[in-house]
Motif scaffolding. Structure first.
Motif, short mmCIF file in Angstrom:
data_model
loop_
_atom_site.label_atom_id
_atom_site.label_comp_id
_atom_site.label_asym_id
_atom_site.label_seq_id
_atom_site.Cartn_x
_atom_site.Cartn_y
_atom_site.Cartn_z
N ARG A 57 -42.86 27.38 -22.16
CA ARG A 57 -44.19 27.25 -22.76
C ARG A 57 -45.27 27.50 -21.71
NH1 ARG A 57 -41.86 23.02 -25.99
NH2 ARG A 57 -42.36 21.47 -24.40
N HIS A 58 -45.03 27.01 -20.50
CA HIS A 58 -45.97 27.26 -19.41
C HIS A 58 -46.04 28.75 -19.09
CE1 HIS A 58 -46.98 27.75 -15.10
NE2 HIS A 58 -47.89 26.85 -15.38
N ASN A 59 -44.86 29.39 -18.98
CA ASN A 59 -44.85 30.82 -18.71
C ASN A 59 -45.56 31.61 -19.81
OD1 ASN A 59 -43.41 30.40 -16.36
ND2 ASN A 59 -41.42 30.81 -17.28
N GLY A 60 -45.32 31.21 -21.07
CA GLY A 60 -45.98 31.88 -22.19
C GLY A 60 -47.48 31.68 -22.16
N ALA A 61 -47.90 30.44 -21.84
CA ALA A 61 -49.34 30.16 -21.79
C ALA A 61 -50.01 30.97 -20.68
CB ALA A 61 -49.57 28.67 -21.57
N VAL A 62 -49.34 31.06 -19.53
CA VAL A 62 -49.90 31.86 -18.43
C VAL A 62 -50.01 33.32 -18.84
CG1 VAL A 62 -49.44 32.71 -16.11
CG2 VAL A 62 -49.15 30.29 -16.62
N LEU A 63 -48.95 33.84 -19.49
CA LEU A 63 -48.97 35.23 -19.95
C LEU A 63 -50.10 35.46 -20.94
CD1 LEU A 63 -47.67 38.05 -20.10
CD2 LEU A 63 -46.18 37.15 -21.91
N HIS A 64 -50.24 34.55 -21.91
CA HIS A 64 -51.29 34.70 -22.92
C HIS A 64 -52.68 34.56 -22.29
CE1 HIS A 64 -48.09 33.32 -26.02
NE2 HIS A 64 -47.99 34.60 -25.74
N GLN A 107 -53.45 35.45 -19.22
CA GLN A 107 -53.70 36.72 -18.53
C GLN A 107 -54.11 37.80 -19.52
OE1 GLN A 107 -49.93 37.21 -16.61
NE2 GLN A 107 -50.49 36.01 -14.81
N GLN A 108 -53.43 37.84 -20.67
CA GLN A 108 -53.77 38.83 -21.68
C GLN A 108 -55.16 38.59 -22.24
OE1 GLN A 108 -50.44 38.18 -24.30
NE2 GLN A 108 -49.17 39.76 -23.33
N ALA A 109 -55.49 37.31 -22.51
CA ALA A 109 -56.81 36.99 -23.05
C ALA A 109 -57.91 37.32 -22.05
CB ALA A 109 -56.88 35.50 -23.42
N GLU A 110 -57.69 37.03 -20.78
CA GLU A 110 -58.69 37.34 -19.77
C GLU A 110 -58.84 38.85 -19.60
OE1 GLU A 110 -57.34 35.13 -16.40
OE2 GLU A 110 -58.39 33.30 -17.01
N ALA A 111 -57.74 39.59 -19.74
CA ALA A 111 -57.83 41.06 -19.67
C ALA A 111 -58.64 41.59 -20.85
CB ALA A 111 -56.43 41.67 -19.65
N ARG A 112 -58.40 41.03 -22.06
CA ARG A 112 -59.18 41.46 -23.22
C ARG A 112 -60.65 41.11 -23.06
NH1 ARG A 112 -54.50 39.59 -26.00
NH2 ARG A 112 -55.51 37.58 -26.39
N ALA A 113 -60.92 39.94 -22.49
CA ALA A 113 -62.31 39.54 -22.28
C ALA A 113 -62.99 40.48 -21.30
CB ALA A 113 -62.37 38.10 -21.78
N ALA A 114 -62.29 40.84 -20.24
CA ALA A 114 -62.88 41.76 -19.26
C ALA A 114 -63.15 43.12 -19.90
CB ALA A 114 -61.93 41.91 -18.07
N GLY A 125 -36.10 49.34 -13.28
CA GLY A 125 -37.11 50.22 -13.85
C GLY A 125 -37.60 49.82 -15.21
N VAL A 126 -37.32 48.58 -15.64
CA VAL A 126 -37.74 48.10 -16.96
C VAL A 126 -38.69 46.92 -16.76
CG1 VAL A 126 -37.00 47.11 -19.16
CG2 VAL A 126 -35.58 48.84 -18.02
N ASP A 127 -39.89 47.03 -17.34
CA ASP A 127 -40.88 45.96 -17.21
C ASP A 127 -40.69 44.94 -18.33
OD1 ASP A 127 -42.15 46.88 -14.93
OD2 ASP A 127 -43.45 48.24 -16.08
N LEU A 128 -40.45 43.71 -17.96
CA LEU A 128 -40.35 42.60 -18.90
C LEU A 128 -41.36 41.53 -18.50
CD1 LEU A 128 -36.45 42.15 -19.16
CD2 LEU A 128 -37.96 43.22 -20.85
N PRO A 129 -41.91 40.78 -19.47
CA PRO A 129 -42.84 39.71 -19.12
C PRO A 129 -42.11 38.50 -18.57
CG PRO A 129 -42.48 39.75 -21.48
CD PRO A 129 -41.75 40.94 -20.92
N HIS A 130 -42.85 37.64 -17.90
CA HIS A 130 -42.27 36.40 -17.36
C HIS A 130 -42.30 35.34 -18.45
CE1 HIS A 130 -42.24 33.30 -13.80
NE2 HIS A 130 -41.21 33.19 -14.61
#
Length: 391
Positions: free
Chosen positions: A73-80, A82-89, A313-318
């Protein structure tokens, strides 16, 4: 017990008198009975301690599951976050661009108005110069129509740019709020994670205490039975191993049964992908488990699988649940080395809390839990996996 005493008396009666008197260390019937009662009492205490230890270990294992859920849940929250901050930027950049476009449109309108007042036109309207210089009435009408058309078009551009600027500003504000909420969610799950860690640490302390108590009782039992602590411990371990083997075989049969009815959409590997992932994971053996760890010195479960497949060579999220979502599901019977194996608390992909890398021969590499290290383990050590997938 009377029969044992009688047998002992008969045996002593059969011995030569001198021998019977010489063996002064022969225990009496009362001593034999007392020893048997002591052994029985010690055995009961050891069994009770074993049950208490097993219960404490089961509780610790349940907390391990909850802890891994907290980690993911912590990893998912951090990922989300990061995604939210990228969308905000991105939204802020879009808003700034839209505002600049609106300013440019307003500048263009002002320039046109000034050109009308002076009787000339801006360079961008040079194509209308001939019309605007004609003196007769018809030409003047055409001139007015041309100017009106340009003014309306400029106003339309300005209005559109202003609306876009307003929409972009609203989107930027909404994205900023979302990013703020994501950060708050990250803080919340981090606190829950820390609380779970404290509970797990306390439970592990209790397990250690019960294990020490059990060892003491086993020693007392061994003394009462005139055997060794090592032998008693070996017997207990043999019983535990037999139970684990039975459970593993049951889990394997369950997985094979599920494979017979599960659709298999597995895609083939690209050359070298799986071997690179497995080789990287093997190179991390012995490195400690740390919540949120993603290398190079510490890992959690999804951090290990992310870095392993990144090397391939495969990108996966944390985030274990997203790793499954981005992979191709397959059945147990189609597993190859390098595939990912997942466990879910409630059997749904959304509640996946643990992921490991399959090695073959029902073995896997995993970063298991706090206090442990990256290691090779049985695929069935946590029961039947819920999902299998190929990145």
């Amino acid at each position: 017990m009377r029969s044992r005493t009688l047998a002992l008396a008969v045996l002593l009666g059969l011995l030569p008198v001198g021998a019977a008197r010489a063996d002064e260390n022969t225990p009496s019937a009362a001593q034999v009975q007392a020893a048997q009662q002591t052994a029985a009492r010690r055995s009961g205490q050891a069994e009770a301690a074993t049950r208490a230890l097993a219960a404490a270990q089961a509780s610790a294992q349940a907390l391990d599951v909850r802890a891994e859920q907290a980690v993911e849940r912590h990893n998912g929250a951090v990922l989300h976050q990061q995604q939210a901050e990228a969308r905000a930027a991105q939204a802020r950049r879009t808003a700034a661009t839209a505002a600049a476009t609106a300013d440019a449109a307003r500048t263009a309108a002002a320039a046109l108005a000034a050109a009308q007042y002076r009787g000339d036109v801006r360079p961008g309207l040079a194509g209308l110069a001939g019309l605007l210089s004609v003196r007769d009435l018809h030409a003047a009408s055409v001139r007015r129509e041309a100017v009106r058309s340009v003014v309306e078009e400029t106003r339309r551009v300005e209005d559109t740019a202003s609306a876009a600027s307003a929409d972009a500003g609203a989107a930027s504000a909404a994205a900023t709020l979302a990013a703020t909420a994501a950060r708050a969610a990250t803080v919340e799950v981090t606190q829950a994670q820390q609380q779970m860690q404290a509970q797990l640490t306390a439970q592990r302390t209790e397990v250690a205490r019960l294990a020490a108590e059990r060892t003491t009782l086993l020693a007392q039992l061994a003394a009462a039975q005139q055997t060794s602590v090592e032998l008693a411990a070996v017997r207990q371990q043999a019983l535990a191993d037999a139970a684990a083997k039975t459970a593993a075989e049951a889990a394997r049969k369950a997985a094979l049964t599920a494979s017979d009815t599960s659709p298999d959409g597995a895609s083939p590997y690209r050359p070298g992908d799986a071997s690179a992932a497995v080789a990287f994971a093997r190179a991390q053996l012995g490195r400690p488990y740390v919540w949120g760890g993603a290398g190079p010195d510490t890992y959690d479960c999804s951090g290990l699988t992310m870095r392993s497949w990144q090397r391939a060579g495969v990108d996966l999220p944390h985030f274990a649940a997203d790793q499954f979502a981005r992979s191709t599901p397959l059945s147990y019977s189609r597993l190859h080395p390098g595939d990912l194996v997942f466990w879910s608390h409630d059997g749904t992909p959304q509640d996946i809390y643990h992921v490991a890398i399959y090695l073959g021969d029902d073995q896997m590499i995993e970063a298991p839990r706090t206090g442990d290290v990256v290691k090779v383990a049985s695929l069935w050590i946590m029961g039947t996996p819920n999902f299998y997938a190929r990145p």
